[in-house]
Design a protein around this motif. Sequence first.
Motif, short mmCIF file in Angstrom:
data_model
loop_
_atom_site.label_atom_id
_atom_site.label_comp_id
_atom_site.label_asym_id
_atom_site.label_seq_id
_atom_site.Cartn_x
_atom_site.Cartn_y
_atom_site.Cartn_z
N ILE A 1 -0.71 10.89 2.14
CA ILE A 1 -1.44 11.30 0.92
C ILE A 1 -2.82 11.88 1.28
CG2 ILE A 1 -2.52 10.44 -1.21
CD1 ILE A 1 -0.12 8.40 -1.32
N ASN A 2 -3.52 11.22 2.21
CA ASN A 2 -4.85 11.73 2.61
C ASN A 2 -4.73 13.11 3.26
OD1 ASN A 2 -6.31 9.49 1.69
ND2 ASN A 2 -6.11 8.39 3.63
N ALA B 1 -8.44 4.94 1.58
CA ALA B 1 -8.75 6.27 1.06
C ALA B 1 -10.27 6.40 0.95
CB ALA B 1 -8.10 6.48 -0.30
N GLU B 2 -10.74 7.55 0.47
CA GLU B 2 -12.20 7.75 0.38
C GLU B 2 -12.84 6.69 -0.50
OE1 GLU B 2 -13.36 11.53 -1.28
OE2 GLU B 2 -15.49 11.13 -0.97
N TYR C 1 -0.84 6.30 2.63
CA TYR C 1 -2.12 7.04 2.68
C TYR C 1 -2.21 8.00 3.85
CZ TYR C 1 -3.38 4.28 -1.24
OH TYR C 1 -3.36 3.75 -2.48
N VAL D 1 -9.12 11.36 -2.70
CA VAL D 1 -8.10 10.32 -2.92
C VAL D 1 -8.79 9.03 -3.30
CG1 VAL D 1 -6.18 9.00 -1.95
CG2 VAL D 1 -6.54 11.38 -1.23
N ALA E 1 -3.89 15.69 0.53
CA ALA E 1 -5.06 15.88 -0.32
C ALA E 1 -6.12 16.72 0.39
CB ALA E 1 -5.64 14.53 -0.73
N GLY F 1 -11.82 3.04 -2.63
CA GLY F 1 -10.84 2.00 -2.96
C GLY F 1 -11.32 1.22 -4.18
N THR G 1 0.83 -1.20 0.00
CA THR G 1 0.00 0.00 0.00
C THR G 1 0.87 1.26 0.00
OG1 THR G 1 -0.14 -0.08 2.42
CG2 THR G 1 -1.91 -1.14 1.18
N GLU H 1 -7.81 5.04 -3.95
CA GLU H 1 -6.76 4.02 -3.79
C GLU H 1 -6.88 3.02 -4.92
OE1 GLU H 1 -7.15 1.63 -0.23
OE2 GLU H 1 -5.32 0.49 -0.67
#
Length: 390
Positions: free
Chosen positions: A164-165, A196-197, A161, A175, A168, A199, A158, A177
């Motif tokens: 990244i989250n 993420a929001e 995140y 985001v 973002a 997947g 992975t 995934e």
Amino acid sequence: MIPFIDLQSQFARIQPEVEAAMLAVVRSGQFILGPEVAKLEERLADYVGAKYCISCASGTDALVMALMAKGVGPGDAVFTVPFTFMASAEAIATVGATPVFVDVEAGSFNMDVAALERAIEALAKADASIHPLPRLPEAELKALKPKGVIAVDLFGLTADYAAINTIAAANGLFVIEDAAQSFGASANNARAGSLAEIGCTSFFPAKPLGCYGDGGAIFVNDSELDTILRSIRVHGQGEDKYENVRMGITGRLDAVQAAVLQKKLDIFDDEMDNRQRVAAGYAAALASEAIDVVAPAIPAHHISAWAQYTVTARDAVARTEFQQRLNAAGIPTMIYYPKALHQQKAFANLGYQTGDFAVSEDLTSRVFSLPMHPYLADAEISRIVASLIP
Ligand SMILES: *Cc1c(COP(=O)(O)O)cnc(C)c1O
């Protein structure tokens, strides 16, 4: 001959169950959606730890549907990596938006989060001296609206995140995934697909959980997104079949595939354990034989789904030599990926140049993947690694 992936051994293990399940669907006459698809979605959501699972026709459709659900279209920009399978960036272009590439890190093969921050700033200022941007006419570049990020869990590990989250959210981006290669992986006990929001995963036969054709799934926690995605999956259908409230696609998973996937899910935990055994066996053998490759490193509190076991040779010449030795011993290898997406003809319109993403370009010249599947015996691992030695 050692197979690169071994679907035959898996089939031999579950043949009676799979055949009965497929036949039952044929006899039921319920081919489109229906009870097998609903049962699968419930099990997948439960496995991943997401509230909702929307199964669909492929991993690519999962990405396209996710972008459609977020209202992404022409004039929008979505950040993604160039060192990945075509679909990650293709989905962005399919909905008419512009992929903005962000380089990966050599160690994890995943998105470099510091580069993501620079790319966001560069696009906001339309200043390619901060980070390479598509070479579009200035007015077009300045008009691009940053909408989201598609991060990819390459080879089963992975992406970061947590970072990244956060980046973002600070910039008003969604985001997605791309968990096409990471179904079964986890980070800090949270499963891939739930990081993420939205997947997206794939059940292409060669993926960690594969069906007997094309298939995919989307995972979300938001009930409104769930409703929108189910609508998009069936031509933007509304309350009833012949009411259409938005644009959609024919994005459904076949009931036969849903039945097959449930039988494969029954043995998936055991298969994942065996992928860990194979990866640990490779790491130990490569180290003890002092093979001059960089073996994949998995960060603490992460479990890879090991879609691929990808090593990095010193240079392109060394890679060719390793591959030739294995080939001579009847051992297949693959190069994922021989060309970065910004160098593909399909994305020539973006005007990227060689040198824009140095890490991705370097990896394309040095990486190769060894056979990886749950049915690889310890003796085969030893033989593969021994065959790397001149
Ligand atoms: C396989 C894959 C996809 C697409 O999945 P399909 O089911 O083949 O459409 C998307 N992204 C990545 C990273 C993949 O490996």
